[in-house]
Scaffold this motif. Structure first.
Motif, PDB file in Angstrom:
ATOM      1  N   ALA A 174     -52.579  38.861  47.423  1.00 26.70           N
ATOM      2  CA  ALA A 174     -53.207  39.979  48.129  1.00 26.70           C
ATOM      3  C   ALA A 174     -53.756  41.005  47.135  1.00 26.70           C
ATOM      4  O   ALA A 174     -54.816  41.596  47.377  1.00 26.70           O
ATOM      5  CB  ALA A 174     -52.214  40.630  49.091  1.00 26.70           C
ATOM      6  N   ASP A 175     -53.058  41.217  46.017  1.00 27.27           N
ATOM      7  CA  ASP A 175     -53.572  42.113  44.981  1.00 27.27           C
ATOM      8  C   ASP A 175     -54.901  41.593  44.432  1.00 27.27           C
ATOM      9  O   ASP A 175     -55.849  42.363  44.237  1.00 27.27           O
ATOM     10  CB  ASP A 175     -52.573  42.235  43.823  1.00 27.27           C
ATOM     11  N   VAL A 176     -54.974  40.284  44.199  1.00 27.34           N
ATOM     12  CA  VAL A 176     -56.218  39.671  43.725  1.00 27.34           C
ATOM     13  C   VAL A 176     -57.328  39.906  44.750  1.00 27.34           C
ATOM     14  O   VAL A 176     -58.444  40.320  44.412  1.00 27.34           O
ATOM     15  CB  VAL A 176     -56.026  38.157  43.458  1.00 27.34           C
ATOM     16  N   MET A 177     -57.007  39.663  46.002  1.00 30.43           N
ATOM     17  CA  MET A 177     -57.996  39.815  47.065  1.00 30.43           C
ATOM     18  C   MET A 177     -58.475  41.267  47.171  1.00 30.43           C
ATOM     19  O   MET A 177     -59.673  41.525  47.344  1.00 30.43           O
ATOM     20  CB  MET A 177     -57.380  39.356  48.393  1.00 30.43           C
ATOM     21  N   PHE A 178     -57.559  42.214  47.038  1.00 27.63           N
ATOM     22  CA  PHE A 178     -57.919  43.628  47.120  1.00 27.63           C
ATOM     23  C   PHE A 178     -58.940  43.986  46.042  1.00 27.63           C
ATOM     24  O   PHE A 178     -59.954  44.629  46.313  1.00 27.63           O
ATOM     25  CB  PHE A 178     -56.667  44.510  46.986  1.00 27.63           C
ATOM     26  N   VAL A 179     -58.682  43.563  44.811  1.00 31.08           N
ATOM     27  CA  VAL A 179     -59.591  43.891  43.711  1.00 31.08           C
ATOM     28  C   VAL A 179     -60.932  43.179  43.880  1.00 31.08           C
ATOM     29  O   VAL A 179     -61.988  43.759  43.611  1.00 31.08           O
ATOM     30  CB  VAL A 179     -58.960  43.588  42.338  1.00 31.08           C
ATOM     31  N   VAL A 180     -60.911  41.938  44.355  1.00 33.58           N
ATOM     32  CA  VAL A 180     -62.168  41.225  44.621  1.00 33.58           C
ATOM     33  C   VAL A 180     -62.980  41.984  45.676  1.00 33.58           C
ATOM     34  O   VAL A 180     -64.198  42.153  45.529  1.00 33.58           O
ATOM     35  CB  VAL A 180     -61.903  39.765  45.063  1.00 33.58           C
ATOM     36  N   LEU A 181     -62.320  42.464  46.709  1.00 35.01           N
ATOM     37  CA  LEU A 181     -63.011  43.230  47.746  1.00 35.01           C
ATOM     38  C   LEU A 181     -63.571  44.534  47.180  1.00 35.01           C
ATOM     39  O   LEU A 181     -64.673  44.946  47.537  1.00 35.01           O
ATOM     40  CB  LEU A 181     -62.079  43.489  48.928  1.00 35.01           C
ATOM     41  N   MET A 187     -62.641  44.720  36.826  1.00 40.63           N
ATOM     42  CA  MET A 187     -62.633  43.357  36.292  1.00 40.63           C
ATOM     43  C   MET A 187     -61.372  43.132  35.466  1.00 40.63           C
ATOM     44  O   MET A 187     -60.739  42.070  35.550  1.00 40.63           O
ATOM     45  CB  MET A 187     -63.892  43.118  35.453  1.00 40.63           C
ATOM     46  N   ALA A 188     -60.991  44.123  34.677  1.00 38.90           N
ATOM     47  CA  ALA A 188     -59.750  44.026  33.898  1.00 38.90           C
ATOM     48  C   ALA A 188     -58.544  43.944  34.830  1.00 38.90           C
ATOM     49  O   ALA A 188     -57.608  43.157  34.600  1.00 38.90           O
ATOM     50  CB  ALA A 188     -59.626  45.214  32.951  1.00 38.90           C
ATOM     51  N   GLN A 189     -58.551  44.736  35.894  1.00 38.29           N
ATOM     52  CA  GLN A 189     -57.463  44.680  36.872  1.00 38.29           C
ATOM     53  C   GLN A 189     -57.386  43.309  37.534  1.00 38.29           C
ATOM     54  O   GLN A 189     -56.299  42.784  37.747  1.00 38.29           O
ATOM     55  CB  GLN A 189     -57.656  45.745  37.962  1.00 38.29           C
ATOM     56  N   LEU A 190     -58.542  42.748  37.863  1.00 39.81           N
ATOM     57  CA  LEU A 190     -58.571  41.429  38.478  1.00 39.81           C
ATOM     58  C   LEU A 190     -57.952  40.389  37.547  1.00 39.81           C
ATOM     59  O   LEU A 190     -57.149  39.558  37.972  1.00 39.81           O
ATOM     60  CB  LEU A 190     -60.002  41.031  38.845  1.00 39.81           C
TER      61      LEU A 190
END
Length: 109
Positions: A65-72, A28-31
């Motif tokens: 894409a970084d956002v999407m990766f963390v969401v996934l 969550m922090a990474q997101l």
């Protein structure tokens, strides 16, 4: 690639290269951090803030894409089928917002 396949690809990547998922709070922090990077690009490139030379090299697609990766990652580790959730949300939004947006004077040109 659909969302279901993207979730599988992320899971395979985590298992092969990432050792394990970070815990949900860390992700969550990474997101939040990744969304902040997207916001910085948008604010400087499309907003009123000036863009520094170092900002000009940032790739918006890569940051999204970084956002999407963390969401996934978050979906995988919490047992959410994001394909089903997205399809359901799109259906809800379609039914709820179709007339609302068409009747919004602020959106008319």
């Amino acid at each position: 690639m659909n969302i279901e396949n993207a979730q599988k690809a992320v899971d395979e990547w985590i298992n092969e290269h990432g050792v394990r998922y970070f815990n949900e709070l860390t992700n969550m922090a990474q997101l939040t951090e990744e969304v902040g990077e997207v916001a910085r690009i948008i604010a400087r490139r499309y907003g009123e803030q000036s863009e520094k030379e170092s900002d000009k090299e940032k790739d918006l697609g890569e940051e999204l894409a970084d956002v999407m990766f963390v969401v996934l990652c978050l979906a995988n580790q919490t047992g959410v089928n994001l394909q089903e959730a997205f399809d359901k949300k799109l259906d809800i939004k379609t039914k709820r917002d179709h007339d609302r947006h068409h009747n919004n004077e602020k959106l008319k040109q």
